[in-house]
Scaffold this motif. Structure first.
Motif, PDB file in Angstrom:
ATOM      1  N   ILE A  78       0.845  -1.204   0.000  1.00  0.00           N
ATOM      2  CA  ILE A  78       0.000   0.000   0.000  1.00  0.00           C
ATOM      3  C   ILE A  78       0.877   1.250   0.000  1.00  0.00           C
ATOM      4  CG2 ILE A  78      -1.685   1.271   1.419  1.00  0.00           C
ATOM      5  CD1 ILE A  78      -2.893  -1.443   2.104  1.00  0.00           C
ATOM      6  N   HIS A  79       0.463   2.273  -0.743  1.00  0.00           N
ATOM      7  CA  HIS A  79       1.335   3.445  -0.939  1.00  0.00           C
ATOM      8  C   HIS A  79       0.543   4.604  -1.533  1.00  0.00           C
ATOM      9  CE1 HIS A  79       0.912   2.560  -5.123  1.00  0.00           C
ATOM     10  NE2 HIS A  79       1.066   1.298  -4.789  1.00  0.00           N
ATOM     11  N   LYS A  80       1.224   5.701  -1.761  1.00  0.00           N
ATOM     12  CA  LYS A  80       0.608   6.876  -2.386  1.00  0.00           C
ATOM     13  C   LYS A  80       1.515   7.329  -3.531  1.00  0.00           C
ATOM     14  CE  LYS A  80      -2.517  10.161  -2.554  1.00  0.00           C
ATOM     15  NZ  LYS A  80      -3.912   9.899  -3.005  1.00  0.00           N
ATOM     16  N   ALA A  81       1.805   6.357  -4.431  1.00  0.00           N
ATOM     17  CA  ALA A  81       2.793   6.616  -5.489  1.00  0.00           C
ATOM     18  C   ALA A  81       2.284   7.556  -6.576  1.00  0.00           C
ATOM     19  CB  ALA A  81       3.243   5.295  -6.104  1.00  0.00           C
ATOM     20  N   ASN A  82       0.971   7.856  -6.548  1.00  0.00           N
ATOM     21  CA  ASN A  82       0.473   8.803  -7.555  1.00  0.00           C
ATOM     22  C   ASN A  82       0.806  10.250  -7.185  1.00  0.00           C
ATOM     23  OD1 ASN A  82      -1.247   8.704  -5.394  1.00  0.00           O
ATOM     24  ND2 ASN A  82      -3.151   8.754  -6.580  1.00  0.00           N
ATOM     25  N   VAL A  83       1.329  10.464  -5.969  1.00  0.00           N
ATOM     26  CA  VAL A  83       1.651  11.832  -5.546  1.00  0.00           C
ATOM     27  C   VAL A  83       3.054  11.958  -4.944  1.00  0.00           C
ATOM     28  CG1 VAL A  83       1.016  13.719  -3.988  1.00  0.00           C
ATOM     29  CG2 VAL A  83      -0.787  12.401  -5.119  1.00  0.00           C
ATOM     30  N   LEU A  84       3.415  11.003  -4.073  1.00  0.00           N
ATOM     31  CA  LEU A  84       4.635  11.186  -3.276  1.00  0.00           C
ATOM     32  C   LEU A  84       5.863  10.534  -3.896  1.00  0.00           C
ATOM     33  CD1 LEU A  84       3.166  10.447   0.285  1.00  0.00           C
ATOM     34  CD2 LEU A  84       3.470  12.667  -0.839  1.00  0.00           C
ATOM     35  N   ALA A  85       6.954  11.283  -3.918  1.00  0.00           N
ATOM     36  CA  ALA A  85       8.218  10.736  -4.430  1.00  0.00           C
ATOM     37  C   ALA A  85       8.663   9.547  -3.581  1.00  0.00           C
ATOM     38  CB  ALA A  85       9.297  11.822  -4.414  1.00  0.00           C
ATOM     39  N   THR A  86       8.501   9.660  -2.261  1.00  0.00           N
ATOM     40  CA  THR A  86       8.923   8.550  -1.392  1.00  0.00           C
ATOM     41  C   THR A  86       8.108   7.296  -1.700  1.00  0.00           C
ATOM     42  OG1 THR A  86       7.529   9.601   0.281  1.00  0.00           O
ATOM     43  CG2 THR A  86       9.903   9.752   0.601  1.00  0.00           C
ATOM     44  N   SER A  87       6.829   7.457  -2.044  1.00  0.00           N
ATOM     45  CA  SER A  87       5.999   6.293  -2.367  1.00  0.00           C
ATOM     46  C   SER A  87       6.395   5.694  -3.719  1.00  0.00           C
ATOM     47  CB  SER A  87       4.511   6.659  -2.393  1.00  0.00           C
ATOM     48  OG  SER A  87       3.948   6.589  -1.098  1.00  0.00           O
ATOM     49  N   ARG A  88       6.723   6.557  -4.700  1.00  0.00           N
ATOM     50  CA  ARG A  88       7.167   6.030  -6.000  1.00  0.00           C
ATOM     51  C   ARG A  88       8.420   5.186  -5.824  1.00  0.00           C
ATOM     52  NH1 ARG A  88       5.416  10.890  -8.097  1.00  0.00           N
ATOM     53  NH2 ARG A  88       7.455  11.863  -7.999  1.00  0.00           N
ATOM     54  N   PHE A  89       9.345   5.722  -5.029  1.00  0.00           N
ATOM     55  CA  PHE A  89      10.584   5.015  -4.741  1.00  0.00           C
ATOM     56  C   PHE A  89      10.290   3.703  -4.008  1.00  0.00           C
ATOM     57  CE2 PHE A  89      14.385   4.639  -1.858  1.00  0.00           C
ATOM     58  CZ  PHE A  89      15.292   4.304  -2.848  1.00  0.00           C
ATOM     59  N   TRP A  90       9.390   3.801  -3.029  1.00  0.00           N
ATOM     60  CA  TRP A  90       8.961   2.632  -2.240  1.00  0.00           C
ATOM     61  C   TRP A  90       8.489   1.518  -3.170  1.00  0.00           C
ATOM     62  CZ3 TRP A  90       8.402   1.673   3.140  1.00  0.00           C
ATOM     63  CH2 TRP A  90       7.555   0.608   3.480  1.00  0.00           C
ATOM     64  N   VAL A  91       7.608   1.874  -4.115  1.00  0.00           N
ATOM     65  CA  VAL A  91       7.045   0.867  -5.022  1.00  0.00           C
ATOM     66  C   VAL A  91       8.133   0.272  -5.927  1.00  0.00           C
ATOM     67  CG1 VAL A  91       5.426   0.491  -6.940  1.00  0.00           C
ATOM     68  CG2 VAL A  91       4.732   1.857  -4.961  1.00  0.00           C
ATOM     69  N   GLU A  92       9.048   1.116  -6.397  1.00  0.00           N
ATOM     70  CA  GLU A  92      10.151   0.612  -7.237  1.00  0.00           C
ATOM     71  C   GLU A  92      10.939  -0.467  -6.504  1.00  0.00           C
ATOM     72  OE1 GLU A  92      11.416   4.696  -9.220  1.00  0.00           O
ATOM     73  OE2 GLU A  92      13.181   3.537  -8.541  1.00  0.00           O
ATOM     74  N   VAL A  93      11.253  -0.170  -5.232  1.00  0.00           N
ATOM     75  CA  VAL A  93      12.060  -1.119  -4.458  1.00  0.00           C
ATOM     76  C   VAL A  93      11.255  -2.392  -4.174  1.00  0.00           C
ATOM     77  CG1 VAL A  93      13.399  -1.465  -2.337  1.00  0.00           C
ATOM     78  CG2 VAL A  93      13.399   0.779  -3.458  1.00  0.00           C
ATOM     79  N   VAL A  94       9.977  -2.236  -3.811  1.00  0.00           N
ATOM     80  CA  VAL A  94       9.158  -3.413  -3.497  1.00  0.00           C
ATOM     81  C   VAL A  94       8.974  -4.266  -4.751  1.00  0.00           C
ATOM     82  CG1 VAL A  94       6.929  -4.235  -2.605  1.00  0.00           C
ATOM     83  CG2 VAL A  94       8.004  -2.224  -1.574  1.00  0.00           C
ATOM     84  N   ASP A  95       8.754  -3.621  -5.904  1.00  0.00           N
ATOM     85  CA  ASP A  95       8.648  -4.361  -7.180  1.00  0.00           C
ATOM     86  C   ASP A  95       9.909  -5.192  -7.408  1.00  0.00           C
ATOM     87  OD1 ASP A  95       6.176  -3.417  -7.848  1.00  0.00           O
ATOM     88  OD2 ASP A  95       6.864  -1.967  -9.356  1.00  0.00           O
ATOM     89  N   ASP A  96      11.038  -4.581  -7.114  1.00  0.00           N
ATOM     90  CA  ASP A  96      12.315  -5.249  -7.326  1.00  0.00           C
ATOM     91  C   ASP A  96      12.459  -6.464  -6.400  1.00  0.00           C
ATOM     92  OD1 ASP A  96      14.769  -5.341  -8.678  1.00  0.00           O
ATOM     93  OD2 ASP A  96      15.761  -4.565  -6.870  1.00  0.00           O
TER      94      ASP A  96
END
Ligand code: NAD
Ligand code: IPM
Ligand code: MN
Length: 362
Positions: free
Chosen positions: A192-210
Motif C-alpha cells: 500500500i502506498h501513495k505513489a500517484n503523488v509522493l516521491a517517497t511512495s514512487r521510490f517505495w514501489v520501485e524497491v518493493v517491485d524489485d
C-alpha cells in the motif's frame, strides 16, 4: 530458556493491561519450564514527572541489558500532557527513541477475527466471511516520523515542515520481511502506498517491485492508500494475507483495522529489529477508561504471545496463548467495549477477570 525481560508499564491503562499480560507470561513460563527475570522500569508521561524524562537513563540501561522488552501504551489526558514541554512528550521523547535505539523496523500488527466472532465487527457479519486473518507489516523507523522537523518564517509567513525520506535499504529490508511472511503463510502480499503523488511512495514501489522478483511464488499486488482505506471497510477479507505499509500510512490504516475488528483492544503488535525486539499494543493509553478495570487486555496479552514467538522463537508457547485468548471469547465472554448493551452481564468481564480466564485456559 533463561531470559531477562524489561517491563515498561507506561501510562493510563498501561499498568492494568500489562499486569494481565504478565500473569499470562508467568503461567506459560511455568507450564513450559522457562526462567524469566522481569525488570520493571519507568517509561512514558508519568516517568517525566517522577524521573524527569519519559525515557530515563536507568530505563535505557535496563532495556539495553534485557533480551526483549514488554511495553504498555503511553500518554496522559490532554490537560496533564500540556504540562510536559513539547520535546519531553513521551511520543517524541520515549517511543521514537526506543524504536530508533533498537532499530525495530518491522512492526507486525495482526488483524484477526475468526468467523465465530464476526459480531465484534461493526461491519455486516457477511463481510467478515470465513474470518479475517491479515498481517499488517508497518515500517517503523523511517519516513516522515524520523525526518527533520523545522519551523520558521519566510517572506513574513510562518511555516512548519516535516521531511519524509526513505533509503533503498530501509524499504528493501521491510519488503523482504513482508514477502517472507507471505511465503510462509502461502498468502498474497498487498503493498500500500501513495505513489500517484509522493516521491517517497514512487521510490517505495520501485524497491518493493524489485524485491518481488525474488518471490515469484507470492501473489503480489499494489494499491493506493486512499482506495485501500475504502476497500478495508467495504471488503476486508480481500486483504487476508500480508499487507505492507510505510510508517505513517501504516499508523493510520492499522487503527482503522482495529475499527473493523470492533476494538483497538484487539490490536497487539511486535516491533522487531536486527537484534532485539519489543512488544506493545497498537493502541494508546486510553485515558478515557484508565483506572476503571475495563480495558481489554487482549492487545497486551497477544503482544506477549508475539514476544514468545518472535523474540524467543518459542512457537508452542505462543500458540497456547492465542488459543486461550480466542477460547475465552468463543465461550461467550466479552470485555465491556465488545458487549452489546443487552448482553448477559454475567458474561461481561473486567480487565483482571479476562486475564484470569486466559490463565485458566493455560
Ligand atoms: P487510544 O488508542 O488511547 O484510544 C482510542 C479509543 O480506543 C478510546 O476510546 C479508548 O478507550 C479505546 N481503547 C484503546 N485501547 C483499548 C483497550 N485496550 N480496551 C478498550 N478500549 C480501548 O487513542 P488516543 O485517545 O488518541 O490516545 C491517547 C494517548 O495515547 C495519546 O497521548 C497518544 O499519543 C498515545 N498513544 C500511545 C501509543 C503507544 O504508546 N504506542 C499508541 C497510540 C497512542
Ligand atoms: C502507534 C502510535 C505511535 C505512532 C505514537 C504514539 C508515536 O500511534 O504506535 O501507533 O504514531 O507510531
Ligand atoms: Mn497509532
Amino acid at each position: 530458556m533463561k531470559k531477562t525481560i524489561a517491563v515498561l508499564e507506561g501510562d493510563g491503562i498501561g499498568p492494568e493491561i500489562v499486569a494481565e499480560s504478565i500473569k499470562v507470561l508467568r503461567a506459560v513460563e511455568k507450564k513450559f519450564g522457562h526462567d524469566f527475570r522481569l525488570d520493571y522500569a519507568p517509561f512514558g508521561a508519568e516517568a517525566y514527572f517522577t524521573d524527569g524524562s519519559p525515557f530515563p537513563e536507568k530505563t535505557i540501561r535496563i532495556c539495553d541489558e534485557a533480551d526483549a522488552i514488554i511495553k504498555g501504551p503511553v500518554g496522559l489526558p490532554v490537560d496533564k500532557m500540556r504540562r510536559i514541554p513539547q520535546e519531553m512528550r513521551p511520543e517524541i521523547a520515549a517511543i521514537l527513541p526506543l524504536r530508533e535505539r533498537y532499530d525495530t523496523f518491522a512492526n507486525y500488527r495482526p488483524v484477526r477475527l475468526p468467523k465465530a466472532l464476526a459480531s465484534f465487527s461493526p461491519l455486516k457479519e457477511s463481510l467478515i466471511g470465513e474470518g479475517l486473518d491479515i498481517l499488517m507489516i508497518r515500517e517503523l523507523v523511517g519516513g516522515i516520523y524520523f525526518g527533520a522537523k523545522t519551523e520558521g518564517s519566510a517572506t513574513g509567513m510562518k511555516y512548519a515542515a516535516d521531511d519524509c525520506r526513505y533509503t533503498h535499504e530501509q524499504v528493501r529490508r521491510v519488503a523482504v520481511v513482508a514477502f517472507e511472511e507471505a511465503r510462509k503463510r502461502r498468502s498474497p502480499m498487498t503493498d500500500i502506498h501513495k505513489a500517484n503523488v509522493l516521491a517517497t511512495s514512487r521510490f517505495w514501489v520501485e524497491v518493493v517491485d524489485d524485491v518481488a522478483r525474488s518471490y515469484p511464488d507470492v501473489e503480489y499486488r499494489s494499491m493506493l492508500v486512499d482506495n485501500a482505506a475504502f476497500q478495508l471497510v467495504r471488503d476486508p477479507t480481500q486483504f487476508n494475507g500480508v499487507v505492507l505499509l510505510e510508517n505513517m500510512q501504516g499508523d493510520i490504516l492499522t487503527d482503522q483495522a482495529g475499527g473493523v475488528l470492533g476494538s483497538l483492544g484487539l490490536m497487539p503488535s511486535a516491533c522487531i529489529g536486527p537484534e532485539k525486539g519489543y512488544v506493545e499494543p497498537a493502541h494508546g493509553s486510553a485515558p478515557d477508561i484508565a483506572g476503571q478495570n475495563k480495558a481489554n487486555p487482549y492487545s497486551m496479552i497477544g503482544s506477549v504471545a508475539f514476544l514468545y514467538e518472535m523474540c524467543f522463537g518459542l512457537h508452542a508457547e505462543s500458540e497456547v496463548i492465542w488459543n486461550a485468548l480466542f477460547t475465552v471469547f468463543e465461550e461467550g465472554y466479552r470485555t465491556v467495549e465488545l458487549a452489546p448493551p443487552d448482553y448477559d452481564p454475567a458474561m461481561v468481564l473486567t480487565t483482571s477477570q479476562f486475564g484470569d480466564r486466559v490463565v485458566g485456559k493455560i
